[in-house]
Design a protein around this motif. Structure first.
Motif, PDB file in Angstrom:
ATOM      1  N   LEU A 105       0.824  -1.211   0.000  1.00  0.00           N
ATOM      2  CA  LEU A 105       0.000   0.000   0.000  1.00  0.00           C
ATOM      3  C   LEU A 105       0.858   1.261   0.000  1.00  0.00           C
ATOM      4  N   LEU A 152       0.051   3.829  -2.915  1.00  0.00           N
ATOM      5  CA  LEU A 152      -0.517   5.114  -2.509  1.00  0.00           C
ATOM      6  C   LEU A 152       0.530   6.215  -2.453  1.00  0.00           C
ATOM      7  N   ALA A 164      -5.290   3.349   5.873  1.00  0.00           N
ATOM      8  CA  ALA A 164      -5.502   2.947   4.484  1.00  0.00           C
ATOM      9  C   ALA A 164      -5.302   1.439   4.334  1.00  0.00           C
ATOM     10  N   PHE A 221      -8.134  -1.276   3.192  1.00  0.00           N
ATOM     11  CA  PHE A 221      -7.899  -2.166   2.050  1.00  0.00           C
ATOM     12  C   PHE A 221      -8.131  -3.618   2.450  1.00  0.00           C
ATOM     13  N   VAL A 264     -13.564   2.827   2.123  1.00  0.00           N
ATOM     14  CA  VAL A 264     -12.670   3.820   1.526  1.00  0.00           C
ATOM     15  C   VAL A 264     -13.006   5.224   2.031  1.00  0.00           C
ATOM     16  N   ARG A 319      -7.103   7.265  -4.500  1.00  0.00           N
ATOM     17  CA  ARG A 319      -6.040   6.353  -4.930  1.00  0.00           C
ATOM     18  C   ARG A 319      -6.288   4.945  -4.399  1.00  0.00           C
ATOM     19  N   LEU A 320      -6.776   4.866  -3.168  1.00  0.00           N
ATOM     20  CA  LEU A 320      -7.071   3.559  -2.592  1.00  0.00           C
ATOM     21  C   LEU A 320      -8.192   2.870  -3.359  1.00  0.00           C
ATOM     22  N   ASP A 321      -9.229   3.610  -3.695  1.00  0.00           N
ATOM     23  CA  ASP A 321     -10.350   3.038  -4.444  1.00  0.00           C
ATOM     24  C   ASP A 321      -9.884   2.544  -5.810  1.00  0.00           C
TER      25      ASP A 321
END
Length: 266
Positions: free
Chosen positions: A185, A189, A201, A205, A219, A230-232
Motif C-alpha cells: 500500500l 498510494l 488505508a 484495504f 474507503v 487512490r485507494l479506491d
C-alpha cells in the motif's frame, strides 16, 4: 534462499542508480513475462533486449519530464508499451503468418496486471530487506514466507519441517503478511512506509478484501479524499489483477501462490 520470482536478483543493467531508475527497473521481469505470453515466437535473448529498450526509453526520455501530480509513474510505461511494443516485436522477430492477427499491443487491463505484479514483487523484496537487515531482522519470518509462496508448503508442513508448532508458523506468516500489506500500500498510494496515514488505508484495504460490498464505505473512512481516491482505484486494479492471474501458468505458479497468500487475509 534460491532465486525466485519473489526473491529475485536483478540483472547488472538494473543494479544501482537513482531511485527513478530503480522504479523503472522494477518492471523488467514482469514485463518480460508479459511479452513471453503474448509473443511466444520471440526468442528469450531478443525479448530481454526488447524489455531493456522499453525501460531505457522510459527512463531516458520520459521519466525526467514526468509530473507526479498528473498521475502515477506506471502510466508512462503503459504509454510506451502500447505505442511501441508491437513495432519493436515485429522488427526484431517477424511473427509467423498465422500469428500476425495476434500481433497487437497488450490491452490496458493486461498492463495494469503487470503493474500489480511489479508492486507485489517489490513489496515482497521490501519484506526481505526488512526481515534480514537492521533491528527488526527476523529471518524466520522470511523463511516462512519463502516456504509458503515459493515452495507452496502449508503451515502444517512448515511446522513439521522446522520442528516448531503450527501456531508459531502462523504467527510468522501473519507478521510477514502485515509487512507485505504495508509495503504494497505504501508503494501504490505513494506514501512512506512510516507515514501515519498509511495504517488506516491498509486497514481499509484489508477489510475491503474481506467485505467487497462494503468497499465504498470503507474507503470513505480514509480522511484524505485524494488518498481515498487512490485507494479506491487500487482496489479496482487489484481485483482486475486477481482475475488476470487466475488463468496464468507462468513462473511455475509462484505468482498464484503469492497472491493466494495475500488473499488468505480474507
Amino acid at each position: 534462499m534460491r532465486d525466485s520470482l519473489w526473491f529475485t536478483t536483478r540483472s547488472a543493467l538494473f543494479q544501482g542508480g537513482d531511485a527513478g531508475w530503480q522504479a523503472v527497473a522494477a518492471y523488467a521481469a514482469p514485463l518480460e513475462r508479459l511479452l513471453a505470453r503474448r509473443y511466444p515466437w520471440v526468442r528469450a535473448p531478443e525479448r530481454e533486449d526488447l524489455v531493456q529498450d522499453l525501460l531505457l526509453e522510459v527512463h531516458q526520455t520520459l521519466a525526467a519530464r514526468h509530473d507526479p501530480g498528473r498521475g502515477p509513474f506506471r502510466a508512462l510505461l503503459q504509454a510506451v508499451v502500447r505505442r511501441r511494443v508491437v513495432d519493436l516485436v515485429r522488427r526484431r522477430a517477424p511473427a509467423p503468418l498465422e500469428d500476425e492477427e495476434r500481433l497487437v499491443a497488450p490491452p490496458e487491463a493486461e498492463l495494469d496486471a503487470v503493474d500489480l505484479e511489479t508492486s507485489l514483487v517489490e513489496a515482497m523484496a521490501a519484506c526481505r530487506d526488512r526481515f534480514t537487515q537492521g533491528g527488526d531482522a527476523d529471518p524466520d519470518v522470511l523463511y516462512a514466507l519463502a516456504d509458503r509462496v515459493v515452495h507452496g508448503r502449508s503451515s502444517d508442513e512448515i511446522a513439521a519441517q522446522d520442528g516448531v508448532s503450527v501456531d508459531r508458523v502462523n504467527r510468522l506468516l501473519r507478521r510477514g503478511r502485515d509487512e507485505l500489506f504495508r509495503q504494497l500500500l505504501a508503494r501504490e498510494l505513494e506514501l512512506a512506509p512510516d507515514d501515519p496515514a498509511l495504517r488506516p488505508a491498509v486497514d481499509a484495504f484489508r477489510e475491503a478484501l474481506r467485505r467487497p460490498t462494503a468497499s465504498r464505505a470503507l474507503v470513505d473512512r480514509v480522511r484524505d479524499p485524494r488518498l481515498g481516491e487512490r485507494l479506491d482505484a487500487f482496489l479496482a486494479r487489484f481485483r482486475a489483477g486477481v482475475a488476470d492471474f487466475a488463468g496464468r501458468r507462468d513462473a511455475g505458479g509462484e505468482l498464484q501462490r503469492g497472491l493466494a497468500f495475500v488473499l488468505e487475509d480474507r
